[in-house]
Design a protein around this motif. Structure first.
Motif, mmCIF file in Angstrom:
data_model
loop_
_atom_site.group_PDB
_atom_site.id
_atom_site.type_symbol
_atom_site.label_atom_id
_atom_site.label_comp_id
_atom_site.label_asym_id
_atom_site.label_seq_id
_atom_site.Cartn_x
_atom_site.Cartn_y
_atom_site.Cartn_z
ATOM 1 N N SER A 240 23.874 25.223 33.223
ATOM 2 C CA SER A 240 22.917 23.682 33.826
ATOM 3 C C SER A 240 24.080 22.239 34.244
ATOM 4 O O SER A 240 23.632 21.741 34.108
ATOM 5 N N HIS A 243 26.606 21.654 35.746
ATOM 6 C CA HIS A 243 26.678 21.738 37.561
ATOM 7 C C HIS A 243 25.994 20.593 37.791
ATOM 8 O O HIS A 243 25.590 19.670 37.055
ATOM 9 N N ARG A 244 25.385 19.830 38.868
ATOM 10 C CA ARG A 244 25.379 19.272 40.049
ATOM 11 C C ARG A 244 24.706 19.599 41.127
ATOM 12 O O ARG A 244 24.891 20.227 40.987
ATOM 13 N N GLY A 245 23.547 18.582 41.645
ATOM 14 C CA GLY A 245 22.749 18.316 42.712
ATOM 15 C C GLY A 245 21.445 19.029 42.456
ATOM 16 O O GLY A 245 21.299 20.197 41.361
ATOM 17 N N THR A 246 21.266 19.522 43.641
ATOM 18 C CA THR A 246 20.100 20.983 43.275
ATOM 19 C C THR A 246 19.538 21.758 44.681
ATOM 20 O O THR A 246 19.795 20.864 45.418
ATOM 21 N N GLY A 247 19.218 22.205 44.105
ATOM 22 C CA GLY A 247 18.542 23.286 45.104
ATOM 23 C C GLY A 247 19.707 23.919 46.085
ATOM 24 O O GLY A 247 20.792 24.130 45.420
ATOM 25 N N SER A 250 23.825 22.847 45.062
ATOM 26 C CA SER A 250 23.910 22.114 43.953
ATOM 27 C C SER A 250 25.174 23.256 44.144
ATOM 28 O O SER A 250 25.490 23.889 44.528
ATOM 29 N N GLU A 253 25.421 26.578 42.666
ATOM 30 C CA GLU A 253 24.508 27.866 43.764
ATOM 31 C C GLU A 253 25.709 28.234 44.631
ATOM 32 O O GLU A 253 26.156 28.669 45.084
ATOM 33 N N TRP A 360 29.371 16.453 43.769
ATOM 34 C CA TRP A 360 27.911 17.022 44.089
ATOM 35 C C TRP A 360 27.192 16.133 43.881
ATOM 36 O O TRP A 360 25.865 16.124 45.022
ATOM 37 N N ASN A 361 26.895 14.879 43.266
ATOM 38 C CA ASN A 361 26.185 14.188 43.088
ATOM 39 C C ASN A 361 27.225 13.129 44.410
ATOM 40 O O ASN A 361 26.371 11.725 43.944
#
Length: 409
Positions: A240, A243-247, A250, A253, A360-361
């Motif tokens: 975790s 990595h960056r981003g959510t859902g 992200s 994924e 990703w952010n």
């Protein structure tokens, strides 16, 4: 027994009891008849609702039970009753938020021949989701009594990662058929090198390996799975912190979707696949030429993957065991890259997809990914960079295969 009464039913029952007491005190027989009727009415409603409660059955069917993220599955509820008319029957199937809105139905009547209720679910997130239980609230027409009952349990819906169609193979890749695999296959002396393990309850007695049993003084059986012989190891970095981003958007994924696509693509080439995580442990059992349900097993394992709290990328040994390695990595420090390259033999084929996770952010390209890529290339690795959520897995794979020039950074 009285727990099924609604507030209206309890009030009516209390009013009937009070009227009965008053009728006895005042010696009013007419009031006593009214009291008996008022008391009997909620009790009869309670009895009627209870009979209907035990006369209803239901089952749920999902088609299909395994779908990619963003696809739609159809759910069918089959309800059958005991022939009693039911007014105001409410049926609700519990649906996780990731699958969409709740499924709630109101029925005017349920006859003995049953009824079918249909709705659809669309998973927005990868994972193993459970639909249900299916509940109903059964009452009488006057609203005096109601029962909540679970009609059906839970059904399992697997939302697998998106799999992209890939083409080509990395240049110079033997896909596990090189000297390392061949040498390991020739190692040993016949049956003495058979893979064995301790006997477990239910094992076929014909699989007992008697030489190992005599040597260890414990019942041992032959392992039917073939040993790891020069396949391709795919490494998934699921930390975790890396990595960056959510859902669904992200970077983790994206990495899981890329790993699923690579594994299934290599399996079509007849390659033995081993899938590891950042800690060096296998995510699923070794599979050889995915098929006969093994593709589904691999996708189920990837569907259930959760980010790891481990902060550092560290392995106690070479994750590829001297064979070819394809690593899909998140944010990787210089020390982690040095550790990974130190464990890999120089002659082994090594490839990496580095995710520029800062993109990703929306932070733009970071220098860390450029430095890590240069460090891996200096160690003899083939490296490509996924620039952000807009990067398409097939294009990244083509760059890794050398079919498309690398993006200048």
């Amino acid at each position: 027994m009285l727990s099924g009464l609604t507030i209206r039913g309890r009030c009516l029952l209390a009013a009937g009891a009070a009227a009965g007491i008053c009728a006895l005190v005042l010696d009013e027989r007419d009031l006593l008849r009214v009291s008996a009727f008022v008391i009997a009415l909620p009790l009869l409603a309670l009895l009627l609702a209870g009979r209907v409660r035990f006369g209803i059955a239901a089952r749920r069917h999902l088609d299909p039970p395994r779908i990619p993220v963003g696809s739609t599955a159809d759910a069918a509820l089959h309800l059958t009753g005991g022939g009693l008319p039911v007014e105001g029957l409410v049926v609700e199937d519990e649906v996780p938020h990731a699958l969409g809105d709740r499924a709630r139905f109101r029925l005017n009547a349920l006859r003995g021949n049953g009824i079918r209720l249909d709705y659809s679910v669309t998973p927005a997130l990868r994972g193993v989701h459970h639909i249900g239980p299916l509940r109903t609230w059964i009452g009488d027409p006057f609203g005096l009594a109601t029962y909540e009952r679970e009609l059906a349990g839970r059904s399992r819906l697997v939302a697998t990662p998106n799999v992209h169609e890939l083409s080509g193979l990395p240049p110079g890749s033997g896909m596990g058929n090189g000297e390392n695999g061949t040498a390991k296959m020739r190692a040993g002396h016949g049956n003495d090198d058979a893979m064995v393990r301790e006997y477990r309850h239910g094992d076929d007695i014909r699989r007992v390996h008697w030489k190992s049993t005599a040597r260890r003084d414990d019942l041992m059986v032959r392992v039917e799975e073939k040993p790891w012989q020069g396949g391709v190891t795919v490494l998934l970095d699921r930390r975790s912190a890396a990595h960056r981003g959510t859902g669904a958007g992200s970077s983790v994924e994206w990495a899981i979707s890329a790993v699923a696509s690579i594994c299934l693509h290599l399996s079509k080439q007849g390659t033995q696949i081993r899938l590891l995580t950042e800690d060096g442990w296998p995510l699923t059992r070794d599979v050889e030429v995915l098929g006969d349900g093994q593709e589904d097993a691999l996708l189920d394992s990837l569907a259930a993957v959760r980010p790891s709290p481990q902060r550092d990328l560290s392995c106690s040994r070479d994750p590829g065991e001297g064979h070819e390695l394809i690593a899909v990595l998140g944010e990787t420090t210089t020390a982690a890259v040095a550790e990974l390259t130190r464990l890999r033999p120089p002659e082994s084929r090594s490839l990496a997809v580095l995710l520029d996770v800062r993109a990703w952010n929306g932070e733009g390209s970071g220098r860390d990914v450029v430095r890590s890529a240069a460090q891996l290339r200096a160690a003899g690795w083939a490296v490509t960079v996924a620039e952000g959520p807009q990067a398409r897995v097939p294009e990244v794979w083509q760059r890794l295969c050398g079919q498309v020039p690398e993006v200048t950074r």
